[in-house]
Write a protein that holds these residues in place. Sequence first.
Motif, mmCIF file in Angstrom:
data_model
loop_
_atom_site.group_PDB
_atom_site.id
_atom_site.type_symbol
_atom_site.label_atom_id
_atom_site.label_comp_id
_atom_site.label_asym_id
_atom_site.label_seq_id
_atom_site.Cartn_x
_atom_site.Cartn_y
_atom_site.Cartn_z
ATOM 1 N N SER A 1 11.977 -46.304 -4.003
ATOM 2 C CA SER A 1 11.386 -46.079 -3.358
ATOM 3 C C SER A 1 9.629 -46.546 -3.823
ATOM 4 C CB SER A 1 11.094 -44.652 -2.698
ATOM 5 O OG SER A 1 12.392 -44.111 -2.448
ATOM 6 N N LEU A 2 10.082 -46.503 -5.602
ATOM 7 C CA LEU A 2 8.296 -47.201 -5.879
ATOM 8 C C LEU A 2 8.450 -49.118 -5.631
ATOM 9 C CD1 LEU A 2 6.199 -46.774 -7.972
ATOM 10 C CD2 LEU A 2 7.995 -47.038 -10.282
ATOM 11 N N GLU A 3 9.384 -49.367 -5.644
ATOM 12 C CA GLU A 3 9.183 -50.971 -5.227
ATOM 13 C C GLU A 3 8.962 -50.982 -4.062
ATOM 14 O OE1 GLU A 3 13.252 -52.601 -8.062
ATOM 15 O OE2 GLU A 3 13.187 -52.571 -6.207
ATOM 16 N N ALA A 4 9.628 -50.560 -2.639
ATOM 17 C CA ALA A 4 9.817 -50.300 -2.048
ATOM 18 C C ALA A 4 7.757 -49.920 -1.416
ATOM 19 C CB ALA A 4 10.339 -50.014 -0.386
ATOM 20 N N THR A 5 7.327 -49.084 -2.058
ATOM 21 C CA THR A 5 6.140 -48.856 -1.712
ATOM 22 C C THR A 5 4.895 -49.395 -2.925
ATOM 23 O OG1 THR A 5 6.429 -46.999 -3.134
ATOM 24 C CG2 THR A 5 6.732 -47.105 -0.448
ATOM 25 N N GLU A 6 5.478 -50.181 -3.707
ATOM 26 C CA GLU A 6 4.098 -50.778 -4.175
ATOM 27 C C GLU A 6 2.643 -51.875 -4.060
ATOM 28 O OE1 GLU A 6 6.008 -53.357 -7.266
ATOM 29 O OE2 GLU A 6 4.779 -53.057 -8.724
ATOM 30 N N GLY A 7 1.930 -51.406 -4.226
ATOM 31 C CA GLY A 7 0.416 -51.681 -3.930
ATOM 32 C C GLY A 7 0.111 -51.199 -2.528
ATOM 33 N N PHE A 8 0.844 -49.675 -2.083
ATOM 34 C CA PHE A 8 0.610 -49.492 -0.905
ATOM 35 C C PHE A 8 -1.178 -48.875 -1.196
ATOM 36 C CE2 PHE A 8 4.483 -48.486 2.000
ATOM 37 C CZ PHE A 8 4.328 -49.520 2.197
ATOM 38 N N ALA A 9 -1.728 -49.206 0.070
ATOM 39 C CA ALA A 9 -2.666 -48.654 0.617
ATOM 40 C C ALA A 9 -2.668 -47.026 1.044
ATOM 41 C CB ALA A 9 -3.896 -48.865 0.566
ATOM 42 N N SER A 10 -3.686 -45.297 0.882
ATOM 43 C CA SER A 10 -3.363 -44.637 1.886
ATOM 44 C C SER A 10 -5.041 -44.361 2.970
ATOM 45 C CB SER A 10 -3.123 -43.611 0.850
ATOM 46 O OG SER A 10 -4.419 -43.248 0.192
ATOM 47 N N TYR A 11 -4.355 -43.865 4.039
ATOM 48 C CA TYR A 11 -5.489 -43.006 5.022
ATOM 49 C C TYR A 11 -5.104 -41.529 5.258
ATOM 50 C CZ TYR A 11 -7.953 -42.816 8.526
ATOM 51 O OH TYR A 11 -8.877 -42.274 10.310
ATOM 52 N N GLU A 12 -6.020 -41.212 4.711
ATOM 53 C CA GLU A 12 -5.456 -39.328 5.276
ATOM 54 C C GLU A 12 -6.401 -39.151 6.503
ATOM 55 O OE1 GLU A 12 -5.970 -36.268 2.730
ATOM 56 O OE2 GLU A 12 -6.641 -34.913 3.797
ATOM 57 N N SER A 13 -5.078 -38.236 8.107
ATOM 58 C CA SER A 13 -5.708 -38.679 8.846
ATOM 59 C C SER A 13 -6.474 -37.436 9.445
ATOM 60 C CB SER A 13 -4.266 -37.524 9.450
ATOM 61 O OG SER A 13 -4.277 -36.091 9.425
ATOM 62 N N PRO A 14 -7.402 -37.797 9.985
ATOM 63 C CA PRO A 14 -8.867 -36.639 10.391
ATOM 64 C C PRO A 14 -8.547 -35.419 10.419
ATOM 65 C CG PRO A 14 -9.167 -38.332 11.729
ATOM 66 C CD PRO A 14 -7.298 -38.360 11.370
ATOM 67 N N LEU B 1 -4.998 -45.750 14.636
ATOM 68 C CA LEU B 1 -4.600 -45.066 15.729
ATOM 69 C C LEU B 1 -2.662 -44.104 15.140
ATOM 70 C CD1 LEU B 1 -4.142 -49.003 17.510
ATOM 71 C CD2 LEU B 1 -5.319 -46.403 18.329
ATOM 72 N N ALA B 2 -1.784 -44.308 14.060
ATOM 73 C CA ALA B 2 -1.103 -43.725 13.798
ATOM 74 C C ALA B 2 -1.757 -42.455 13.198
ATOM 75 C CB ALA B 2 -0.339 -44.203 12.555
ATOM 76 N N ALA B 3 -2.943 -41.798 12.479
ATOM 77 C CA ALA B 3 -2.962 -40.987 12.587
ATOM 78 C C ALA B 3 -3.376 -40.006 13.270
ATOM 79 C CB ALA B 3 -4.444 -41.126 11.436
ATOM 80 N N SER B 4 -4.262 -40.525 14.987
ATOM 81 C CA SER B 4 -5.061 -40.554 15.744
ATOM 82 C C SER B 4 -3.462 -39.317 16.438
ATOM 83 C CB SER B 4 -5.453 -41.140 16.194
ATOM 84 O OG SER B 4 -5.567 -40.457 18.010
ATOM 85 N N VAL B 5 -2.601 -40.295 16.749
ATOM 86 C CA VAL B 5 -1.047 -39.479 17.596
ATOM 87 C C VAL B 5 -0.622 -38.935 17.043
ATOM 88 C CG1 VAL B 5 1.181 -40.694 17.816
ATOM 89 C CG2 VAL B 5 -0.689 -42.010 18.417
ATOM 90 N N LEU B 6 0.007 -38.710 15.782
ATOM 91 C CA LEU B 6 0.326 -37.630 14.855
ATOM 92 C C LEU B 6 -0.599 -36.044 14.532
ATOM 93 C CD1 LEU B 6 1.514 -40.031 11.705
ATOM 94 C CD2 LEU B 6 2.995 -38.585 13.256
ATOM 95 N N GLU B 7 -1.892 -36.458 14.459
ATOM 96 C CA GLU B 7 -2.993 -35.844 14.747
ATOM 97 C C GLU B 7 -2.567 -34.742 16.087
ATOM 98 O OE1 GLU B 7 -4.521 -33.297 12.613
ATOM 99 O OE2 GLU B 7 -4.542 -35.117 10.885
ATOM 100 N N GLN B 8 -2.667 -35.552 17.195
ATOM 101 C CA GLN B 8 -2.497 -34.910 18.317
ATOM 102 C C GLN B 8 -0.900 -34.023 18.717
ATOM 103 O OE1 GLN B 8 -3.246 -37.778 21.780
ATOM 104 N NE2 GLN B 8 -4.313 -39.279 20.184
ATOM 105 N N ALA B 9 -0.079 -34.513 17.931
ATOM 106 C CA ALA B 9 1.024 -34.757 18.169
ATOM 107 C C ALA B 9 1.284 -33.376 17.727
ATOM 108 C CB ALA B 9 2.055 -35.303 17.608
ATOM 109 N N TYR B 10 0.515 -32.794 16.306
ATOM 110 C CA TYR B 10 0.892 -31.622 15.551
ATOM 111 C C TYR B 10 -0.201 -30.553 15.628
ATOM 112 C CZ TYR B 10 -0.297 -28.827 11.355
ATOM 113 O OH TYR B 10 -0.003 -27.461 10.454
ATOM 114 N N GLU B 11 -1.312 -30.663 16.661
ATOM 115 C CA GLU B 11 -1.161 -29.660 17.936
ATOM 116 C C GLU B 11 -0.467 -29.166 19.356
ATOM 117 O OE1 GLU B 11 -3.958 -27.930 17.519
ATOM 118 O OE2 GLU B 11 -3.808 -29.312 15.190
ATOM 119 N N VAL B 12 -0.172 -29.915 19.378
ATOM 120 C CA VAL B 12 0.753 -30.085 20.679
ATOM 121 C C VAL B 12 2.284 -29.258 20.031
ATOM 122 C CG1 VAL B 12 2.316 -30.850 22.694
ATOM 123 C CG2 VAL B 12 0.520 -31.857 21.681
ATOM 124 N N LEU B 13 2.867 -29.969 19.503
ATOM 125 C CA LEU B 13 4.194 -29.451 19.276
ATOM 126 C C LEU B 13 4.458 -27.836 18.082
ATOM 127 C CD1 LEU B 13 5.739 -32.721 17.512
ATOM 128 C CD2 LEU B 13 6.897 -31.858 19.777
#
Lengths: 533, 973
Positions: free
Chosen positions: A107-120, A139-151
Amino acid sequence: MTRARTAVFALAAVVAVSLAPERASASVVADYVKTARLLQEWQFEAARAEVDKLIARKPKAPETRYLQGELTFLDGDYAGALAHLDGLDDADVFGNVGQLRSLATTSLEATEGFASYESPGGHFVIYYPPGKDEVIVELAASVLEQAYEVLGSDLGYAPKRKIRVEILSRPQDLAKVSTLTEKDIETTGTIALCKYGKLMVVTPRATLFGYSWMDTLVHEYVHYVVSAASRDKVPVWLQEGIARFEETRWRRAPGADLNKVEQHLLASALKARRLISFDDMHPSMAKLPSAEAAGLAFAEVYTMVGYIHDKRGYAGIRKAIALTRDGKSAKRAVAEVMGKRFNQVEKDWKRHLAKRGLERAPALAKRTGRVRIKKSDDSEVDDNAGIDQVASDEARKYARLGGLLRARNMPAAAAIEYEKALAKGGEDPFVAGKLARTYLELSEYERAIELATPLLDIDDTDPVPATTLGVAYLAVGQAKESARSFELALRINPFDPGVRCGLAQAYKQTGNSALSQRERKACDMLTEHAPTP
Amino acid sequence: MRQGAAGTVMYVAATAMVAAVAIPLAGVSVAGHRAPSVGGLVLGVGAIGLLAAVVQWLIVRRTWREDEAIARYVGERSPGVASDLLSTVQLGDRHAESFSADLVQALADQTARRIETLDLTDIVPGRRLRRSSLSLGIAAAAAVIAITTAPDTLSRGWRAVLALDVHDRFDGARTSDTPIVGDVRITLDYPGYTQRPSVTLPASSGDFRAMPGTRVSLRTTALTPAQSAQLLFGDTGDGEVVDMTVVDDELSASFVVTEATAYRFFLHPELGAPLIEETPHSIEIEADAAPVVELYAPADELDVEGRRRIELAYTSEDDYGISSVTLVWDSGAGKTGRKQLTVPREGSRTAQAKFLWDLTEVDLQPGERVTYHVEVADNDDVIGPNIGKSKAYALRVFSPRERHEQIMKRQAELFERMVRVLGARLTVPADDVDAHAAIHKEAQAVVVELGGIVAALQDDKLAARDLVAAYKDMKARLETLAEAEDKLLAALARKPNKRGMVKLAKGDAANVAELETDVLLMADWLDRQAMENVLSLTDEISERRKHLEELFEKYASTGDPAVLEEIEREMRALEAAMAELSRQQGTMSDEVMDRFMNMDALEQQQQSADCLAEVRKLLAAGEAEAAAEAMKRCNAEFAEGKQQLEQSLDELMRDRFAEEQRKLDELTGDLADLAQDEQDIAAEADAIMESYKDRAADLMEDKAKDARSEARKIIGKLRKRLKKIPKSGLTPFAKEELPIAEQRLDDVERMLDDGDLAEALAMAKQAETSIETIEAELGADLDSGDPWNDRTPDAYNAVASALPLARELVQELEKATPSPQEIMNAGDKQRMRKLRRRQQAVRKRAEQLSKKAKGMQEELPGDSGQAMAEGVDQAVEHMKRGERLMKRGDPSGSRQAARDAHDALQRAQEESRGAARQQQQGQGRDSEPVRIPGADEYRAPQEFREEILEAMKKEAPSGFKDQVRRYYEDLIR
């Protein structure tokens, strides 16, 4: 963590208590088993409290350190997890140390150097490889936040913990950090997973034509919600059914609408009495023998959950989840919700399907909706990639010729061959899509629109007609229609510069400057960071 | 003007006379030191004088060239006529056209009349001539006086100036035609690098030979008591002067020889004039010859398959010592390279070695010709090393795979042209004759190129036969269409007509249909070849990996640095091949990658490449055993990936060459069924054998003890003989077979321990068969006249000596084992009879399959039909043997025959699959160097030469040196 693994822990713990008192006291092992069960049931906070107690009591016990490592791993701190395991033998804690160490390392190898972004909304943190993948993060963050509300409303559960989302660069990475093999991924086109308390999704950039990545993200989030709400007791078929049913809820009202490809799969299987049993879907859809089987299985469970929803609404679904959490089998839970034996539920569901008038379409026989993995480094995709979806041999022959000519910048000749293919293939969507694109190149926009429009109903995971329509509408001055079409394409192939640049232009023409700017930025980034005026 | 000229002549004459006296006097005064230079100076002065006289004459001529100047001169001396005279001259020269001719003529007449009245002595006074006459007279008088008073001095002076008598520069010296010194003792100290001892010539005439850099010490006696003495170098004594040391009458001097020259003794006696020898003594140069070098190579012009190692050998000799040996190559276009070979020990006069030249070191493209030779430098540190060069050889590297790729590239280019022609045909306006003519021209070019490709493919052993046939047919079809169109266009060009245009349009339709078929066919073939090429590369990589695995094992057990070097080389080659594999995969289309290429295969290859990096790391860390283990792991991963690739090709074939592949699949299915049935027969034979063994063991309990002891002794001896077999002399096949024989001996021992004599006998028979196989293999190799290597004869002899023991072992065990017929019960015998019938049935099916495969050869991909038939035929032979043994009631032999038949059928499956894609056996075997034919013969003369060269160093008896030297030289030649 899997159920089987927990069972092994428990059994091993008992053995350890009786045979190896020198390694761990009985109480430590008992606490370990208890905590491991909490983790298996996705009760992360409760497990954390237990681990804290263990740390206070037996900070150096391998079990304590292992559990600390596991919790740290579930928090996404892979290096920290490895640090907790330092000095422990792979065989320690019933062999779980070795497994966790290996998983944390990959997991460490696969995500090495990754940046991060917190959804609004602050409910998701997206980890991604810096570079072109930036164009999908917001876009991903926006979609997930919409899903969070609906689900939260649909399923009655909204996670409190920040959910880690990893956008992986290659399908191979997904195989490395999960129990999936490359063969599973390739055969069924499985491209995302919800496991270890996080969502993992392979970037659409690693695929030939993209895939419905927004719905897929939400699909995995549904798994998260169902797993957490049911303490991971819901079996695969119901999990996948709910996830498939709910994956589009962020953008539309509930309903089990099937596209023509799914209809064909289901109708053919019903006719041939070759439906896949719910039990055969265990342990994972990704382990089914073919993409067709996976497509059929998804269509089945999707319509089953749709049927439950039709009859009992979300309350029924929520109740089924709750009953399963409380120890009932899924089939019994569904039967209880529906008020009849499960066999009867199944019969009624099939009857319900029969009434829907599902259509078989031989031209779609080879369309499975399988996500196609990109296996070369070329940025351009061959015109004939995906041609195996053309069912008719004769049509495929002419379509190949059309692709060869089109790739060599001879659109007029290509159109002639595609027309021949279309005549032979009975309105094959692959051929029609290619022909529509060719007419775009010949500036015959009306013909392109005419060809591409019906294709949207056939397979909503095919970006070709949507993109074609976006370009054609823009060319004929219908910016709103263009934007709508490009938005469809964006859900599939967000790395196509044609889509992002076209969308920027369409938004601009419709006066949506904020979105236009977002798309312009993405367009610039995808066209080698060359800002366009 | 005449007066000026006369004056000049007189001045020159006067100067010459002065010079005639002054030059020799100057020569005499300085000739003792640098006569030739002074002579030159004096001559230079004379030349300058003469030049001055000439210049003076030219000035006079120039001054009086213009009439106007003369007129002015006359006007200055006779002012009365000055104006008229000048006007007359000027008007006559330049302004005549501006004035009346009569008027000018009148002025001229008048001026002429006035000039006639002038006194010429006033105008041209005689005092100038008087001065020059006086100068001439004085000079002449001085010359006459000098000549009459000192004729010798002038004569010597002139000789000095003209270098006619150099000795004259030594004031008063006399040339002596008799010796002025006694015998000369010369000691020669040769340059250090030659390591030659000093030589003294005790009573020399003074002539000697020496090498450049030799220090010469001269010692002699002056025959006339001398105050001082010198050595004068140069043929005429005008070279360097070396002062000699004079002690009593003994003279000595020392100098270093740098070139061939001569010298004279020059004495200054206590009384009388200095003496100089008339005849000089010569110094000859003894040259340091350049080394002689001979290079031995496998051939003058060598074609090498792949970048292999070439065995080369050289012998070199030098008279004093070799300092370096360098292999030099030149592949043209400025690409040259040098490789320093082993430096001989210091002072060594001979060097010889056999070495391997690794062509991976050379920047070579396939087909490129490279010339190479060896350069040997000697150790001459005086005038610099002399370089000897060997004869130049040449080689050309070719790789069937790379050549195949080149042809593929041609096909790909042709494919592009065909697609363009198709595109043009599809869209050409029906009535545009010119456009049709242009397309037709391109179509004709396509046909020509297709013919070229067919010809190239016929020489390409990697090209599938069915590909050649497919392209031939394609060419014929296209040619027919092109010919028809050619006639039609010619007719339309002569006379356009509607009917012709209709025919042209029909021709378009036919051409389009044909091109559509051909474009797709060619696309399929290109994809198939691309994948087959990738597989061909994986074959090569597999071979390399296998070889590396063996090398790692060898290195782990021996630690031999030569093996490590070999590993390094193989690793480099393997990494290059892996990179090439990755490149080739990158060229495949997305469609092929998506549909047929397995993601697992790609991932496994990647992992295998990463794994290789780990091997390197371990090797660098000196962890040979761990590296060997890692290598095995990497190879296993690669093998899995390769297997996946094979499946990918099958998938492609099923999609694109469905009919061919279907037929092959059908035959392969039959073959698999046969293999399964044969395996069942072997299992039944095994069951009968087990039953037989149990009975035999019960019966032979007592006998077994003695047999075991005797058999063990034989096995011990046999093992020793097998160990003596030089592994390096074994062919690859024999190398694989030997461990099998050894394994069978282990089995015999294990069976003997278990008391299972019957099984021990069976294993002993297998060991015997293995050893017989090795002997036959090596024998055939030697009979071919081109043995595997120079150790092969030894290996053959060792194997031949082991074989009788293997036979003895079988006999010993047979003696101790009762006949199966005696032991087997009625039930077993009945089973055996049934088994024989089954075997007969399977054999008949196998024969039918072989016949079918042969018959369908043309319809199957590649050479799969032939390969399958051959493999099945081998199996049939084993089956026939099995039937005989079953009839005889030999359970052990029957079981073995059935197993052999099963193995042959399995091999047939693999080989037919490989042959379907023209798989080449032995790819990557280029680790074996290209050897020099008859390298063994070369060894003897080399040793002989070494001995002679050593003998040459020994001192020959006095007076026989030359004869001895000539003798040795002849011997060497």
